[in-house]
Design a protein around this motif. Structure first.
Motif: not given
Length: 633
Positions: A488-494, A518-525, A559-561
């Protein structure tokens, strides 16, 4: 299930007179041997005491009798599978396979007819489990390739559960087939419509032929003397030729595994002046470190070693769990330190003999026997045992009574870092028994990572953390059990990107780079914006985006990788940087429109205040570095 992989000649034969395995067509006794058909690649090895105990424990659980009940030479053949599977060869016959099933997370014994005969011949069914008897009239249909239908069942063990492994016998008690139950035993007895047993192996009923047992591995070594001398001689010639063809100092890379131990012994038989190199990744088994020290003393050679200390745990928060596709740990904990070790001790580089074998993988089968390491620029690698199977290695070790790593006797078939993502889930579960403190540390980290990423403990249990893109079988298990696999993505994180690059571990040719946000990213966006098109041709599927730039490629995971592959370090760094910047653009676009004016092909447009790249993009990348997100973000 994985397909058979043909990497070399299938060498396993059996002398029925001596009742031992032989790596050729004639035993030392003069008797002609019989070929044993095993699943390619045929990297056969001895079964250790723990292996036999495991086989018998599973056999007792499933059928109420041990499969190997007396002293016999047992050979295992590592067969392609989604996790770990070994074919069991006794008396020159493949009795079946033992495999670790990923859905149930349990070992299962899959008998062939010959193995079923070993268990059931002259046994009362009242003392056995997992049996089904069929009507005499149904035998011909089974032998013709049909499954066993419930109306053809004569009787069955009432405790059979659906999906259990079962043995099918005729009315006189002779084994006809083996397979997997498609209904429980009580229902089979009622003989309804439908398939009772899905048949996997079948043969004409006959009595079992039992060869005399009691053989030892000393007798196996003796039977293979001629073939071993031939292989040893070729390896000696290779070592002498390679070492005499260059002026670099000679070293042996020792990992604590059987292959490097065999190479060390071979080199010691040819050369006097050489060093032993050992890279302690900081996540080695303690048995491996102790073994390396013991071996160094045995050969009277100083152990030139380097330790990565706590580098793995200091880096894991930046990169996330290592995976089969992204083994950043190899670069941080192994390749970087070994480079320092060589550069600090050998001003003009060194020749390193390495325990690489073609039967290990397709990549190693295609590898040259001598190569220049593109990551450690002044190291030349050479593989003296490229054509050896694991059986050759073990017979050589037994011949010289060499001090092999005790982990082999504890159920581990490969020796490496104790948390390596390339190891099997079976080995990770075994770790709980042999080194519970290590298993607890790893699981604590993985569960914490899973919770912060919106994933479950089952994702950890089933070893899904070892993959960025799950293999088909794990995808099926995740779907059947409802296990989420996309973080899952935290949209507010840097987003902060960390990258490492270097020689692709365990593969010849090409350079890889790995990085992580280091954290998940929004692939759909990212997909909607098409920003990755500025880098190259892009293909999306669930949880991953693949970018192709000529012969180079990169992958972006939810996953952000991020991983990248190219021919040179300069190219791969440029590629992964372009991918990272394009991701930043996609996720933080302010809609300023600067990129629209800079596109020489007019394919960038604005929609709902966000820049979008059109489908006629030629991947020139000129819009990337003019973006304010890139320049000032």
């Amino acid at each position: 299930m994985s397909k058979p992989l043909y990497l070399g000649e299938m060498l396993l034969h059996w002398c029925r007179k001596c009742n031992v395995p032989v790596l050729g067509k004639e035993c030392a006794c003069g008797n002609r041997t019989e070929s044993v058909t095993v699943t390619p690649p045929g990297d056969i090895r001895p079964a250790f005491e723990y292996d036999i105990e495991l086989i018998n424990a599973v056999s007792l659980q499933q059928f109420n009798a041990p499969l190997i009940s007396d002293e016999r030479v047992v050979v295992l053949n590592k067969a392609p599978y989604d996790d770990r599977m070994d074919e069991i060869i006794v008396d020159g016959e493949v009795l079946g396979s033992i495999r670790f099933e990923l859905d149930s997370l349990k070992w299962v014994l899959l008998l062939r007819v010959e193995g079923a005969r070993c268990l059931f011949q002259n046994k009362s069914l009242s003392a056995m489990k997992g049996w089904v008897t069929l009507e005499e009239g149904a035998v011909k249909f089974i032998l013709g390739g049909a499954n066993l239908l419930a109306p053809g069942v004569l009787d069955a063990d009432p405790d059979i559960q659906e999906k259990d492994e079962v043995v099918v016998l005729n009315p006189s008690g002779k084994v006809v087939a083996t397979g997997r139950a498609r209904m429980n035993g009580k229902l089979m007895r009622e003989r309804p419509k439908g398939v009772a047993v899905k048949i996997r192996d079948k043969e004409e009923p006959r009595d079992l032929t039992v060869l005399q047992g009691g053989q030892t591995w000393k007798e196996v070594v003796k039977a293979n003397k001629k073939f071993m001398e031939e292989f040893i001689g070729r390896s000696h010639k290779f070592i002498n030729n390679v070492s005499s063809s260059m002026t670099k100092p000679v070293t042996v890379s020792y990992s604590g595994g059987k292959d490097s131990l065999a190479v060390l012994q071979l080199v010691s038989e040819c050369l006097e002046d050489f060093d032993v190199l050992f890279a302690d990744t900081g996540i080695e088994f303690p048995e491996t470190v102790i073994n390396a020290q013991e071996v160094s003393r045995l050969y009277g050679k100083p152990l030139k070693s380097i330790s990565s200390g706590n580098a793995f745990w200091e880096s894991v928060d930046s990169f996330g769990p290592p995976s089969v596709e992204m083994r950043w740990c190899c670069k941080v904990c192994k390749l970087g330190p070994i480079t320092q070790l060589i550069e600090g001790n050998y001003e003009e580089g060194c020749l390193t003999f390495i325990g690489q074998r073609k039967y290990e993988s397709d990549t190693r089968a295609k590898s040259e026997r001598v190569w220049k390491n593109p990551w450690v620029g002044n190291q030349v690698g050479a593989a003296p045992i490229q054509d050896w199977t694991a059986m050759h290695v073990w017979l050589y070790i037994f011949m010289h009574d060499l001090p092999y790593n005790p982990l082999y006797g504890k159920g581990f078939d490969r020796i490496g870092c104790w948390l390596c993502p390339s190891c099997s889930v079976a080995d990770l579960h075994r770790l709980r028994e042999t080194h519970p403190e290590f298993a607890e540390k790893l699981e604590k980290y993985l569960i914490g990572y899973a919770q912060s990423s919106g994933l479950s403990q089952e994702w950890v249990e089933h070893g899904m953390w070892r993959w960025k893109k799950l293999p088909p079988r794990l995808q099926e298990i995740a779907k059947a059990k409802g296990i989420p696999t996309v973080p899952k993505v935290d949209v507010n994180s840097k987003l902060k990107f960390t990258v490492t690059s270097g020689y692709r571990p365990c593969k010849q040719g090409g350079v890889s780079a790995e990085g992580s946000f280091g954290k998940p990213i929004d692939l759909e966006k990212i997909e909607t914006s098409r920003m990755l098109e500025a880098v190259g041709r892009v293909a999306f599927m669930e949880g991953v985006a693949s970018i192709f730039q000529g012969e180079d490629s990169a992958q972006v995971f939810a996953s952000g990788t991020v991983t990248a592959r190219s021919d040179t370090e300069k190219q791969v760094r440029q590629l992964i940087e372009s991918v990272e910047l394009s991701i930043q653009r996609a996720l933080h676009c302010s809609g300023c429109g600067v990129c629209i004016g800079k596109c020489p092909h007019d394919v960038v447009t604005m929609k709902n205040g966000i820049a979008l790249i059109g489908d006629k993009c030629v991947h020139c990348g000129k819009c990337i570095k003019v973006c304010p997100v890139v320049k000032f973000g």
